[in-house]
Every structure is written in C-alpha cells, then in structure tokens.
Design a protein around this motif. Structure first.
Motif, short mmCIF file in Angstrom:
data_model
loop_
_atom_site.label_atom_id
_atom_site.label_comp_id
_atom_site.label_asym_id
_atom_site.label_seq_id
_atom_site.Cartn_x
_atom_site.Cartn_y
_atom_site.Cartn_z
N MET A 184 -56.66 -54.36 -15.55
CA MET A 184 -55.73 -54.85 -14.54
C MET A 184 -55.24 -53.72 -13.64
N GLN A 205 -59.69 -60.22 -2.25
CA GLN A 205 -59.21 -60.94 -3.42
C GLN A 205 -60.15 -60.80 -4.62
N ASP A 213 -49.02 -62.66 -4.08
CA ASP A 213 -50.13 -61.75 -4.34
C ASP A 213 -49.73 -60.34 -3.91
N GLN A 256 -53.80 -66.33 -11.42
CA GLN A 256 -54.97 -66.85 -10.71
C GLN A 256 -56.13 -67.08 -11.68
N LYS A 262 -57.53 -52.79 -10.57
CA LYS A 262 -57.67 -53.66 -9.41
C LYS A 262 -57.14 -52.94 -8.18
N THR A 305 -48.04 -69.78 -7.79
CA THR A 305 -48.36 -68.43 -7.33
C THR A 305 -47.63 -68.09 -6.02
N GLY A 336 -60.61 -58.79 -7.05
CA GLY A 336 -60.02 -58.55 -8.37
C GLY A 336 -59.42 -59.82 -8.96
N ASN A 337 -58.78 -60.62 -8.13
CA ASN A 337 -58.21 -61.88 -8.60
C ASN A 337 -59.30 -62.90 -8.92
N ALA A 373 -60.86 -62.06 -12.21
CA ALA A 373 -59.94 -62.32 -13.33
C ALA A 373 -60.22 -63.69 -13.91
N TYR A 388 -49.83 -61.42 -11.22
CA TYR A 388 -50.42 -62.43 -10.34
C TYR A 388 -51.88 -62.72 -10.70
N GLN A 389 -52.65 -61.69 -10.98
CA GLN A 389 -54.06 -61.88 -11.29
C GLN A 389 -54.25 -62.71 -12.56
#
Length: 437
Positions: free
Chosen positions: A159, A208, A91, A186, A162, A86, A210-211, A214, A182-183
């Motif tokens: 997505m 973070q 991010d 993660q 986010k 990542t 939203g991540n 996920a 990215y999400q």
C-alpha cells in the motif's frame, strides 16, 4: 433527459479491444492478450466508479463513460458505480488532503451523477447499465468485519508503494489513515461487484492504477479468481495539463455549469497537435473518417475541419443535436453570419458571456459610452469617429447616430453584442437594470 445518440462501433475492428487500442484508450492493463480474448468472446460484466466530489461529472469522467459505451455496444454489461461511501473519504491527491463534504451534500451529488451517467449509457436492451452505490455494502459493515474480511488481505508495504500514497508520504503534510485506506475501500467494491454480479473487469484512469489493482489482488487472494483492470491514459490539453476539476480547468457535463455553447467553443479551439487524438477519444467517428480529418489538418490546418467535426460530434453526444445546432448558430451569429434574434435566451447569454470584453448597463445606456467602457475604443471621440465611418453595430444592426442608446435594441430584453469593425466584439448585459425597470 437527453436522448442517447445513435452511435455504433467502427466496423473496421471486429474486436472492441482492437478499437480501444486504435483510439489510444489503453495505457496499462493486467493482461492484454487475455483481455483481447475476453472482450472478443461472450459478454462480460465490467464496472467503472465515479466519486461524488462535485455536483457534476467532467470531461475526464466522460472519457471513461465513452469507453464504457463502446464496451456496451460490443455486448458487454456495464455497472456504473457512484461512490456514496468513497466520496465521503476522498481518493488521495498527490499534493494535499481533500476537503471532506458533509453527508447530505454527497448524497445529493450521488443522485446528480447517476442521472448524468444515464445520458451516456443505455438502460435498455440485453445488456442495460445498472447504477450501483458502494454505500449499500459499506454502511452495514462493522469496522471489525471490515478488518477481518478485507483488511487482512492487504499488506502495508504494498500500500505504501502506491504512487499517490508514496508522494504524500514524502510531503510535509503526510497522509491521513482515512485517505490511506481508500485503496482498500475500492478493492472492496470490486470484490463485492464480483460476488454480486460476476463483474470481472474494472476501468479507470491510469492515475488510478494502484486502486484498480487493489481490487484485482483482493479478488485473487479472497476468491482465487483472476480479475482484470484497464487503465486509460489521462486526457490532457496541448500543454500536457490534465482535464479535470483538480487541475482547475474542468469542463463540466452539466449544461448549467458549462453551457452547450461554451462546450462547443472548447472543442472548436483545440490545438492541431491534439485534435486527432481528441477525435479518437471523444467521438464515435470511424477510423476512416478520422484519418481523413487528420490529413485535412496536415494539408490545410487553417480550415480547422477536424476541430469543427470534433465540436459537432462531441457536443452532440454530450448535449444533444438541437443544443449543438443552437451553439453553432450562435457562433455564426456573433460574427455577423447569422441571426442573433433567432437564438434562445440561454444560448445567447452563454455566447455574450464568452466574449473577452464585457460591460453591464442600463437599458437606455448610450452606445458611445459602452464602446469606451468595453474597451472597443479608447475615447468618446474615437467612438464617434467609428460610428461615422459605419464601423459600429449593436446586435448586428449598424449604428449611424452617435446619440443612439440600447433602448429598443436589447435581445430578450437584456443582451447586446457590440461590434467595432468585423471581428472586435463586446458583450453587454442589462439584466439587473432591465429587471428593475
């Protein structure tokens, strides 16, 4: 490596979840009641991830590491993830695309960050921390496998909603497919750690969220299990500005980037309005002591008792007690209450560099000239007058002769602290010229 500090949980809170709540470490979570039950029961495995986008962690990261340490002290097992994969993507920031670093640099930073984490999380006992690198499972995975096994569980509409993605979609620059994905990466990390280690909770900053979700959603869809996420509030200064490198005000955990002296001064200079919350977030002081310091701040703010305790506790946790005591000694010595000659070179260099007024000089530079160059006086005649009145010193030694030079007065052959009166200081570095001499 700095020895782990002897710390413990607050006995006033039998459940670590309650202590996290008291310390303001919970901003958002998947299910507060379920998490309280979970964290008060048998040990669980949890993780927090850190991307190698710099050669050091900073205070924003430290807030997460301290939550991890509290959970570890409560018997739970931490997984400290460094984002070898990542970190190659980045991010999404709300404003613009990240600058990608080359693979060799990222790999080097992965090593640095892993070593730093071991300064704050125990690698011994029944629940030792384990360092993991997400490059280990993403590198062998083909694009087709990634899309079939992971990508199929994500919905583009979700997505797009986010926060970081939505703000970038509305900007002129937009967002690349790499950062948009990215999400998903993660989420893959959380699922992989669930499968490998039985990890059922992820920590992160509230930005973070939203991540984090996920990953919980991927585990729910792919494995039929309800995993958890905990988002902590962002750590901000008195103006509400986030501590972190992206904001340009990072305080680094690497002593080469932010010295122990600079770290100590950073905590010492915090505003009364936020010092109590900083004590809760960045120290392991019990709630009873924090409440005493809160009352002291309300009753006698000029004493700055809370700031002094914060600086002592936080700097000791980050850099160890010996380095902190040197920083305290330097702070005292700068203002004539201690011995500058007793300071180590690194500490003295940091203390000199922290002064607002600065000059470079030759080892035999006249003190009169330096007083004017540093702005401690307006003219040479003012400098002579100040010396005649006994108001000038070099390294806490009073200067009586207007013809005096730095010769024989430099500490470690390089540094001088000029003082006019009691509190007006300037730093002099004769290092380059001393090296040539």
């Amino acid at each position: 490596m700095t020895e782990l500090a002897p710390i413990q949980l607050d006995p006033a809170f039998p459940n670590v979840w309650d202590e996290l709540q008291y310390r303001g470490s919970v901003h958002v979570s998947t299910d507060p009641e379920a998490l309280r039950f979970l964290l008060g029961g048998a040990p669980i495995t949890f993780y927090c991830g850190f991307d190698p986008t710099a050669p050091s962690l900073h205070l924003g990261n430290l807030a997460q590491l301290i939550i991890m340490r509290r959970l570890q002290l409560a018997g739970h097992r931490p997984l400290a993830l460094v984002g070898g994969s990542t970190g190659l993507i980045g991010d999404p920031k709300p404003t613009a695309e990240r600058q990608l670093n080359d693979r060799e640099t990222v790999a080097e930073w992965v090593t640095y960050l892993g070593e730093q984490m071991l300064r704050f999380l125990s690698a011994e006992g029944d629940n030792p921390v384990e360092l993991v690198n997400n490059l280990d499972w993403t590198a062998p995975m083909s694009t087709v496998d990634f899309l079939r096994e992971i990508g199929k569980h994500f919905r583009v509409g979700t997505m797009l909603r986010k926060d970081a993605v939505a703000s970038r979609m509305e900007s002129e620059e937009g967002i690349s497919y790499a950062e948009f994905s990215y999400q998903v990466l993660q989420g893959l990390d959380f699922r992989e750690l669930f499968l490998r280690y039985g990890c059922i909770m992820q920590l992160g900053g509230s930005d973070q969220w939203g991540n984090l979700t996920a990953g919980t959603e991927l585990i729910r869809k792919a494995e039929g299990v309800h995993a958890h996420a905990l988002g902590s509030p962002l750590v901000t200064d008195a103006d509400g500005k986030k501590f972190g490198k992206s904001e340009g005000n990072a305080v680094w955990l690497d002593p080469q980037l932010t010295t122990p002296y600079a770290m100590y001064q950073f905590w010492l200079n915090q505003d009364d309005a936020i010092v109590v919350q900083l004590l809760k977030t960045f120290t392991f002081l019990p709630s009873s002591r924090i409440e005493e310091l809160a009352q002291a701040t309300a009753d006698a703010p000029f004493r700055r008792e809370a700031q002094k305790e914060l600086a002592l506790q936080a700097t000791s946790f980050i850099h160890g007690e010996p380095a902190t005591q040197q920083a305290i000694a330097a702070s005292h010595a700068l203002f004539g209450a201690g011995d500058l000659q007793a300071l180590g070179e690194d500490t003295l260099a940091a203390a000199v560099a922290s002064l607002d007024k600065q000059a470079t000089a030759t080892p035999d530079a006249p003190v009169l000239q330096l007083l004017q160059e540093t702005g401690l006086v307006d003219s040479l005649s003012d400098a002579r007058r100040a010396i005649a009145q006994g108001g000038v010193s070099v390294n806490n030694q009073r200067i009586d002769d207007p013809a005096a030079t730095l010769e024989g007065r430099l500490l470690h052959g390089r540094y001088a602290v000029l003082r006019r009166g009691k509190k007006t200081l300037a730093g002099v570095d004769a290092g380059l010229d001393a090296a040539r001499a």
